[in-house]
Design an enzyme around this catalytic site. Structure first.
Site, PDB file in Angstrom:
ATOM      1  N   HIS A 132       0.852  -1.191   0.000  1.00 21.21           N
ATOM      2  CA  HIS A 132       0.000   0.000   0.000  1.00 21.21           C
ATOM      3  C   HIS A 132       0.885   1.236   0.000  1.00 21.21           C
ATOM      4  O   HIS A 132       2.118   1.144   0.091  1.00 21.21           O
ATOM      5  CB  HIS A 132      -0.968  -0.007   1.178  1.00 21.21           C
ATOM      6  CG  HIS A 132      -0.336   0.075   2.525  1.00 21.21           C
ATOM      7  ND1 HIS A 132       0.477  -0.921   3.025  1.00 21.21           N
ATOM      8  CD2 HIS A 132      -0.391   1.036   3.500  1.00 21.21           C
ATOM      9  CE1 HIS A 132       0.879  -0.590   4.237  1.00 21.21           C
ATOM     10  NE2 HIS A 132       0.381   0.601   4.549  1.00 21.21           N
ATOM     11  N   HIS A 182       1.152   3.975   2.005  1.00 25.51           N
ATOM     12  CA  HIS A 182       1.589   4.738   3.166  1.00 25.51           C
ATOM     13  C   HIS A 182       3.110   4.903   3.119  1.00 25.51           C
ATOM     14  O   HIS A 182       3.829   4.000   2.678  1.00 25.51           O
ATOM     15  CB  HIS A 182       1.168   4.045   4.463  1.00 25.51           C
ATOM     16  CG  HIS A 182      -0.248   4.352   4.854  1.00 25.51           C
ATOM     17  ND1 HIS A 182      -1.024   3.497   5.612  1.00 25.51           N
ATOM     18  CD2 HIS A 182      -1.041   5.441   4.592  1.00 25.51           C
ATOM     19  CE1 HIS A 182      -2.222   4.035   5.804  1.00 25.51           C
ATOM     20  NE2 HIS A 182      -2.256   5.204   5.192  1.00 25.51           N
ATOM     21  N   ASP A 199       5.610   4.778   5.117  1.00 23.30           N
ATOM     22  CA  ASP A 199       6.562   3.843   5.725  1.00 23.30           C
ATOM     23  C   ASP A 199       6.733   2.571   4.904  1.00 23.30           C
ATOM     24  O   ASP A 199       7.548   1.715   5.253  1.00 23.30           O
ATOM     25  CB  ASP A 199       6.147   3.504   7.167  1.00 23.30           C
ATOM     26  CG  ASP A 199       4.759   2.887   7.275  1.00 23.30           C
ATOM     27  OD1 ASP A 199       3.840   3.360   6.589  1.00 23.30           O
ATOM     28  OD2 ASP A 199       4.599   1.936   8.066  1.00 23.30           O
ATOM     29  N   HIS A 200       6.003   2.478   3.798  1.00 28.07           N
ATOM     30  CA  HIS A 200       6.136   1.315   2.918  1.00 28.07           C
ATOM     31  C   HIS A 200       6.691   1.674   1.533  1.00 28.07           C
ATOM     32  O   HIS A 200       7.005   0.766   0.760  1.00 28.07           O
ATOM     33  CB  HIS A 200       4.782   0.614   2.767  1.00 28.07           C
ATOM     34  CG  HIS A 200       4.295  -0.014   4.033  1.00 28.07           C
ATOM     35  ND1 HIS A 200       4.327  -1.374   4.260  1.00 28.07           N
ATOM     36  CD2 HIS A 200       3.785   0.535   5.169  1.00 28.07           C
ATOM     37  CE1 HIS A 200       3.847  -1.627   5.475  1.00 28.07           C
ATOM     38  NE2 HIS A 200       3.511  -0.482   6.035  1.00 28.07           N
ATOM     39  N   HIS A 217      -7.556  -2.179   5.532  1.00 20.50           N
ATOM     40  CA  HIS A 217      -6.692  -1.119   6.043  1.00 20.50           C
ATOM     41  C   HIS A 217      -7.340   0.232   5.730  1.00 20.50           C
ATOM     42  O   HIS A 217      -8.360   0.303   5.043  1.00 20.50           O
ATOM     43  CB  HIS A 217      -5.303  -1.241   5.411  1.00 20.50           C
ATOM     44  CG  HIS A 217      -4.240  -0.463   6.132  1.00 20.50           C
ATOM     45  ND1 HIS A 217      -4.122  -0.463   7.499  1.00 20.50           N
ATOM     46  CD2 HIS A 217      -3.233   0.346   5.670  1.00 20.50           C
ATOM     47  CE1 HIS A 217      -3.109   0.300   7.852  1.00 20.50           C
ATOM     48  NE2 HIS A 217      -2.555   0.812   6.768  1.00 20.50           N
ATOM     49  N   ASP A 220      -0.396  -4.109   5.870  1.00 22.50           N
ATOM     50  CA  ASP A 220      -1.086  -3.675   7.085  1.00 22.50           C
ATOM     51  C   ASP A 220      -2.561  -4.053   6.986  1.00 22.50           C
ATOM     52  O   ASP A 220      -3.205  -3.835   5.955  1.00 22.50           O
ATOM     53  CB  ASP A 220      -0.970  -2.165   7.259  1.00 22.50           C
ATOM     54  CG  ASP A 220       0.462  -1.709   7.481  1.00 22.50           C
ATOM     55  OD1 ASP A 220       1.374  -2.565   7.419  1.00 22.50           O
ATOM     56  OD2 ASP A 220       0.672  -0.509   7.711  1.00 22.50           O
ATOM     57  N   HIS A 265       6.254  -5.653  11.576  1.00 17.42           N
ATOM     58  CA  HIS A 265       5.514  -4.391  11.715  1.00 17.42           C
ATOM     59  C   HIS A 265       5.169  -4.153  13.188  1.00 17.42           C
ATOM     60  O   HIS A 265       4.015  -4.026  13.576  1.00 17.42           O
ATOM     61  CB  HIS A 265       4.249  -4.410  10.849  1.00 17.42           C
ATOM     62  CG  HIS A 265       3.736  -3.043  10.495  1.00 17.42           C
ATOM     63  ND1 HIS A 265       2.814  -2.381  11.273  1.00 17.42           N
ATOM     64  CD2 HIS A 265       4.010  -2.212   9.458  1.00 17.42           C
ATOM     65  CE1 HIS A 265       2.536  -1.211  10.726  1.00 17.42           C
ATOM     66  NE2 HIS A 265       3.264  -1.076   9.612  1.00 17.42           N
TER      67      HIS A 265
END
EC number: 3.1.26.11
Length: 307
Positions: free
Chosen positions: A63, A65, A67-68, A141, A212, A270
């Site tokens: 996805h 976000h 942090d990914h 998510h 996530d 995670h």
């Protein structure tokens, strides 16, 4: 086949954990590496491992976000600077193509190898060749997020050499023809069907890597009969409501998915930065109460996947 966890934290980097990135080393299987997510500083983490950017063949983004994905433009550029010339394909939700194109364009980063970006708009098979196929489903998510099921196709059984030798068949080109399933006539007129001299196939492995997600049915379906399930465990069981509110899972929920799906092994990742030092071991304890074959990933740790 081997996992190398490059980042195992949640949301933001901490002193002990970088943000999300997992390398699946397929060196024996195809001489390549597949990367799952690419948070900031992923390429720096790679420097401490045996992973080689030039060998990265595919990158699967769960996805969008930060942090990914914030490490993706830098890694793509460095792969080119370091002499990478082989094609690379990035898979991810709608928007990943725009993110890559804008980041590379604004920074005037020139990639000198063939780069393909595949935006996933439907669940199902996103990649297949003679060795593997990859399936995906939407998870639960806050934004569109996918989980990946990597299936290694069954491997052809070995040629039954001893059986052929007992029949007086001498080694040579005929062995290859028989292994290819050909029908071969010997000099004395004997007819041999290659399929009768092949041992049982070796079952391929199944790997499930989830992005996530809340506890959801799609996670169980993707993890069904997996040899290894990689599942997020952002929170402890006591924070289940908070996990739900923020579209995440607890370690116990991850264990429940592994149990329901008949997975063989569970690796937790995670991990929230609230679990500093050895406090993360409480997450492991909670998961093992439900699913004993559970491990928790730490940055730069490797996990072989046996056949």
């Amino acid at each position: 086949m081997e996992f190398v966890f490059l980042g195992t934290g949640a949301g933001v980097p901490s002193k002990g954990r970088n943000v999300s990135a997992i390398a699946l080393q397929l060196l024996e299987e195809r001489g390549q590496t597949w990367l799952f997510d690419c948070g900031e500083a992923t390429q720096h983490q790679i420097l401490h491992t045996s992973v080689r950017p030039r060998r990265i063949e595919k990158i699967f983004i769960t996805h969008l976000h930060g942090d990914h994905i914030f490490g993706l433009p830098g890694l793509l550029g460095s792969r080119s600077f370091q002499g990478g010339t082989t094609p690379l394909t990035v898979y991810g939700p709608k928007g990943i193509k725009q993110f890559i194109e804008v980041a590379l364009s604004v920074s005037t980063t020139h990639v000198k190898y063939p780069l393909e970006v595949v935006e996933i708009t439907e669940e199902g098979t996103v990649f297949e060749d003679n060795e593997f196929y990859v399936e995906t489903k939407r998870l639960s998510h806050g934004i569109e997020c996918f989980g990946y099921r990597i299936v290694e196709k069954d491997i052809q059984g070995a040629l039954l050499v001893d059986k052929l030798l007992e029949m007086g068949v001498k080694p040579g080109p005929i062995f290859k023809r028989l292994k290819d399933g050909e029908v071969v006539e010997l000099e004395d007129g004997t007819i041999l069907n290659g399929n009768e001299f092949i041992g049982p196939p070796q079952k391929g492995r199944i790997i499930t890597i989830l992005g996530d997600t809340r506890y959801c049915e799609a996670s169980r379906e993707l993890a069904q009969d997996a040899d290894v399930l990689v599942h997020e465990a952002t929170f402890a069981a006591e924070d289940e409501q908070q996990a739900y509110d923020y579209f995440h899972s607890t370690s116990k929920q991850a264990a429940s998915i592994a149990l329901q799906a008949n997975a063989k092994r569970l690796i937790l990742t995670h991990i929230s930065s609230r679990y500093q030092g050895d406090t993360y071991k409480e997450l492991l304890k909670e998961a093992r109460e439900l699913f004993s074959n559970t491990e928790i990933a730490t940055d730069l740790k490797s996990f072989p996947v046996e056949k």
